[in-house]
Design a protein around this motif. Structure first.
Motif, short mmCIF file in Angstrom:
data_model
loop_
_atom_site.label_atom_id
_atom_site.label_comp_id
_atom_site.label_asym_id
_atom_site.label_seq_id
_atom_site.Cartn_x
_atom_site.Cartn_y
_atom_site.Cartn_z
N VAL B 30 -63.77 43.80 -46.13
CA VAL B 30 -62.61 43.89 -45.23
C VAL B 30 -62.73 42.86 -44.10
O VAL B 30 -61.74 42.24 -43.70
CB VAL B 30 -62.45 45.33 -44.68
N VAL B 34 -59.80 40.14 -43.24
CA VAL B 34 -59.20 40.00 -41.91
C VAL B 34 -59.38 38.56 -41.41
O VAL B 34 -58.44 37.95 -40.88
CB VAL B 34 -59.83 41.01 -40.92
N TYR B 94 -60.82 47.38 -34.78
CA TYR B 94 -61.41 47.60 -36.11
C TYR B 94 -62.20 48.89 -35.96
O TYR B 94 -63.14 48.94 -35.17
CB TYR B 94 -62.31 46.42 -36.46
N THR B 119 -52.78 45.66 -33.49
CA THR B 119 -53.02 45.95 -34.91
C THR B 119 -54.37 46.66 -35.04
O THR B 119 -55.33 46.28 -34.37
CB THR B 119 -53.05 44.63 -35.72
N THR B 120 -54.37 47.67 -35.90
CA THR B 120 -55.62 48.42 -36.11
C THR B 120 -56.03 48.33 -37.56
O THR B 120 -55.22 48.58 -38.45
CB THR B 120 -55.43 49.89 -35.68
N ILE B 121 -57.28 47.96 -37.80
CA ILE B 121 -57.85 48.01 -39.14
C ILE B 121 -58.74 49.25 -39.17
O ILE B 121 -59.67 49.37 -38.37
CB ILE B 121 -58.70 46.74 -39.44
N THR B 190 -54.59 44.40 -50.30
CA THR B 190 -55.06 44.69 -48.95
C THR B 190 -54.84 43.49 -48.04
O THR B 190 -54.42 43.62 -46.89
CB THR B 190 -56.55 45.08 -48.97
N LYS B 191 -55.10 42.32 -48.61
CA LYS B 191 -54.92 41.12 -47.80
C LYS B 191 -53.45 40.95 -47.40
O LYS B 191 -53.14 40.62 -46.25
CB LYS B 191 -55.41 39.90 -48.57
N VAL B 194 -52.76 43.44 -44.62
CA VAL B 194 -53.34 43.03 -43.33
C VAL B 194 -52.51 41.90 -42.72
O VAL B 194 -52.22 41.88 -41.52
CB VAL B 194 -54.82 42.60 -43.51
N ILE B 210 -53.59 49.22 -40.83
CA ILE B 210 -53.93 49.25 -42.25
C ILE B 210 -55.18 50.10 -42.40
O ILE B 210 -56.22 49.81 -41.81
CB ILE B 210 -54.20 47.82 -42.81
N GLU B 211 -55.04 51.17 -43.16
CA GLU B 211 -56.19 52.03 -43.47
C GLU B 211 -56.77 51.58 -44.80
O GLU B 211 -56.05 51.51 -45.79
CB GLU B 211 -55.74 53.50 -43.55
N VAL B 212 -58.04 51.27 -44.81
CA VAL B 212 -58.68 50.86 -46.06
C VAL B 212 -59.68 51.93 -46.48
O VAL B 212 -60.63 52.22 -45.74
CB VAL B 212 -59.40 49.50 -45.91
#
Ligand code: TPP
Ligand code: SF4
Ligand code: MG
Lengths: 179, 252, 349
Positions: B30, B34, B94, B119-121, B190-191, B194, B210-212
């Motif tokens: 991840v 990012v 993050y 933005t939150t990862i 996912t990319k 993001v 984006i929740e991974v």
């Protein structure tokens, strides 16, 4: 009498457990003990060590500047703790992994071919108990009966076979150590 | 294929410092995603990251960006402070699931509710990785952890919390998607997610997350391969993939 | 029979044996093993283990559980203890008994996870708002820590006060043989006459920490002060080790004190007579006894795993009667026996 031991190696070599069994066996010998692990990022770096202090009097510091015995399971550990080992102290090295000699001449060096012996027993994981056997033999600090009891305490609830396997490894180590 | 490609060329937004993550851990994948997105959007020089407390506490160093580490769970508040001070910069947090979904729920809920333009990862690996595999709010029912040794029991510990779905109910949330990175196809998805999340911020549309779904082979007590399978077979049932809110239609 | 146990686990088991059946906590290194032990053990003794969503929640769960007059506890490490300070202030104001275990690590901020004594100020001087105190106990061996658990609950209920057991990561992580204490059954414990249990025919009880009328609030505060005075008079504890003939007395607590005991052996072998004064209660601090001791010794050296926190209390006790020196390392670096011996030599030579 107060004796201090530092046991150091890679993460997967079981050095913490080796230290714990030494401490527990010493407790069964009626001695005072402390067991102090390294923890945290030190461990992530892939090396682990613990300090065991054994004494027939109350133990003050569990932290040791100058150990009586160093058990080195890999080269970085040998180099790191060779510097602080007491004069005339004992360096026990796992010669399966360490292919060189410590540079100091004022210490006693013993060797144990721990990985190889463990493999002949049929379980590479018990290399720590092989080494523990070597330690017990050269220092005379803990006897096989007490070690057996400590192994019982640690493994019996999980698996009786493990007790026997580990004890066998300890016995091999006692026989195979070279002074 | 995609994974290989990512590994082969280091994105500029990553520093030269080697990752300290365990083998098979998805944090590293991840991070690369990012960093690639930041490179592709050409925003590295104006991006500031807020790392959490968790295994990715070191992320502030792994990215070659300005960065800080917030107190456990407080990254969205710290990011809010940054964004309000410098509204034209790109600010992202993050965070792990302990960080975001346990101790930091108030901060993430209110950041999203304010439509905070950050933005939150969010890395959901169903445990507390850093501290040795304790139960997280996202731990699956029945899952054994060091603080749910008999398996997570809904009566005692409640249910796995679905943060993406929950935050999607807030009017300030502009874009929220849940993905995983177990296959090259998933990595590509996912990319894209993001990238979209950062574009949301660049357009000033509000909060994006984006929740991974991620692995923690070390604390799950599995090999990397086993853990990928466990994730796909089990986690996706409780945490379905998908887009939960998208208020960007026609704007990006 | 003695058992080789980890500090965190020995403390947890001792708390259960002291009758604690309600534990609330949030994982944090270097004490997560305590939380994990409780997760496993509480169901076995029909007790309650709950992992909270944060330390802020933990302390308020403790507040609620303590209101019901039960024996309750939590454990944490420095950053978590910081988060609990608001609730601690509220609990102190509501005169609620509860036990906190703080396994200290290096700070400030996120710091690191190595052993430290960085929270002396926070624990003994009141980390939260208002004029309050909590009893602070500092064991130096696992056996002492284990024995202390029952005493901690007894003190908490006797005075309706919070008790903190202040240890560092080393006591948390190390193993030592311990003789576990006898069981106190929860049934043997009498429900306090202030507990909120549902009025059920009696006059309703109230537990709060506030009164908007300053004169009324002052009365409450005076009552707290009265309690603190009693505790200071009756509950001070310390250990003296080889101080009779000492030319220099070291003041140290917890892990630091046990390291100093080894230093004393070394020093005496090389002809320097060193003694140790070890506060066991950090609050109430043994001011009076230390003041007396300082009349007969020229040099006092305080050694801490911090850059000097307890030393301020040492100075208050000693005034000008002897010279107060300080040696400390912080941030998770533990002073070793050799370093401390050097510090001693610098003073006496
Ligand atoms: C106030 C506070 N409480 C607890 C901790 C201990 N702590 C560090 S990381 C962590 C949980 C990390 O889990 P998660 O957020 O899921 O991240 P992961 O490691 O799984 O990526 C905890 C509880 C802390 N640092 N600060
Ligand atoms: S402990 Fe888990 S989350 Fe942390 S680096 Fe290792 S695999 Fe990743
Ligand atoms: Mg996690």
């Amino acid at each position: 009498m107060i004796k201090s031991i530092i046991i150091a190696g890679f993460g997967g070599q079981g050095v913490m457990l080796m230290g714990k069994i030494i401490a527990e066996a010493a407790m069964f010998e009626g001695l005072n003990v402390t067991w102090l692990p390294s923890y945290g990022p030190e461990m992530r770096g892939g090396t682990a060590n613990c300090t065991v202090v054994i004494g027939d009097e109350p133990i003050g510091s569990p932290v040791v500047d100058f150990p009586d015995v160093v058990i080195a399971m890999n080269i970085p550990s040998m180099m790191k703790f060779e510097e602080v080992l007491k004069k005339d102290g004992t360096m026990l090295i796992n010669s399966s992994v360490i292919d060189r000699e410590p540079s100091r001449k004022d210490i006693k060096v013993s060797k144990i071919d721990a990985n190889k012996i463990a493999d002949t027993i049929g379980n590479s994981k018990v290399l720590n108990m092989v080494t523990l056997g070597a330690f017990a033999k050269i220092t005379g600090l803990i006897k096989i009966e007490a070690i057996g009891k400590a192994l019982e305490e640690t493994f019996a609830s999980k698996n009786k076979k493990l007790v026997d396997l580990n004890l066998q490894a300890v016995e091999h180590g006692m026989k195979s150590v070279t002074d | 294929m995609a994974i290989d490609k990512i590994v082969a060329q280091m994105p500029k937004s990553l520093s030269k410092i080697e990752f300290s993550y365990c083998p098979g851990c998805h944090h590293g994948i991840v991070h690369r995603i990012v960093a690639e997105v930041i490179d592709e959007l050409g925003i590295a020089s104006k991006t500031i990251m807020v790392a959490p407390v968790g295994c990715s506490v070191f992320a502030y160093n792994f990215f070659d960006l300005d960065g800080t580490v917030a107190a456990h769970g407080r990254a969205p508040a710290v990011a809010t402070g940054m964004k309000r001070a410098l509204p034209d910069r790109v600010i992202f947090t993050y965070q792990g699931d302990g960080d975001l979904a346990s101790i930091g729920t108030a901060e993430i809920v209110h950041a999203a509710n304010r439509g905070e333009n950050i933005t939150t990862i969010f890395i959901n690996n169903a445990v507390y990785g850093m501290t040795g595999g304790q139960m997280a709010p996202t731990t699956l029912l029945g899952q054994k952890t060091t603080t749910s040794p008999y398996g997570r029991d809904a009566k005692a510990n409640g249910y796995p919390i679905r943060m993406s779905e929950m935050l999607a109910t807030l009017d300030g949330s502009a874009y929220i998607e849940r993905t995983m990175v177990t296959t090259p196809q998933n990595v590509i998805k996912t990319k894209a997610a993001v990238k979209k999340a950062f574009q949301v911020q660049l357009k000033g549309l509000g909060f994006s997350m984006i929740e991974v779904l991620s692995t923690c082979p070390t604390n799950w007590g599995m090999t990397p391969i086993e853990s990928m399978k466990w994730l796909e077979d089990n986690m996706t049932k409780t945490f379905p993939l998908g887009v939960f809110v998208d208020r960007t239609k026609g704007l990006i | 029979m003695k058992m080789l146990m980890k500090g965190t686990e020995a403390i947890a088991e001792a708390a259960i044996r002291a009758g604690c059946r309600l534990y609330f906590g949030y994982p944090i290194t270097p004490q997560s093993e305590l939380t994990e032990y409780m997760a496993k053990r509480m169901p076995e003794v029909k007790g309650t283990f709950l992992q909270s969503e944060s330390e802020v929640a933990t302390v308020n769960m403790l507040y609620g559980a303590a209101c019901t007059g039960r024996k309750v506890m939590t454990s944490t490490s420095s950053p978590g203890f910081s988060l609990m300070q608001e609730g601690i202030s509220y609990m102190a104001g509501a005169e609620l008994p509860a036990i906190f275990i703080n396994v200290m690590r290096g700070g400030p901020g996120l710091g690191d996870i190595q052993p430290s004594q960085s929270d002396y100020f926070q624990s003994t001087k009141g980390g939260g708002h208002g004029d309050y105190r909590m009893i602070v106990l500092a064991p130096h061996t696992l056996q002492e820590a284990t024995n202390m658990m029952k005493e901690a609950f007894d003190l908490a209920f006797k005075y309706r006060m919070l008790v903190t057991i202040l240890v560092d990561g080393m006591i948390g992580q190390m193993m030592e043989p311990v003789e576990l204490p006898e069981w106190t059954k929860p049934e043997e414990f009498e429900e306090p006459n202030w507990a909120l249990t549902g009025a059920n025919g009696r006059k309703p009880r109230k537990v709060t920490s506030f009164d908007l009328d300053p004169y009324e609030l002052e009365k409450m505060n005076l009552r707290y002060q009265e309690t603190y005075k009693k505790v200071s008079q009756n509950e001070v504890k310390y250990e003296e080790f080889k101080i009779e003939d000492a030319e220099i007395t070291v003041v140290a607590y917890g892990t630091m004190a046990r390291i100093v005991k080894t230093v004393i052996d070394y020093a005496r072998k090389s002809g320097i007579k060193v003694g140790l004064f070890r506060p066991i209660t950090l609050w109430p601090f043994p001011y009076e006894r230390l003041s007396e001791i300082s009349k007969n010794v020229k040099n006092i050296l305080t050694v801490e795993m911090s850059y000097g926190q307890m030393v301020e209390d040492v100075k208050l006790a000693v005034e000008e009667k002897s010279d107060v020196h300080f040696y400390g390392r912080s941030a998770g670096v533990v002073p070793t026996p050799a370093e401390i011996l050097d510090a001693i030599k610098k003073i006496v030579r």
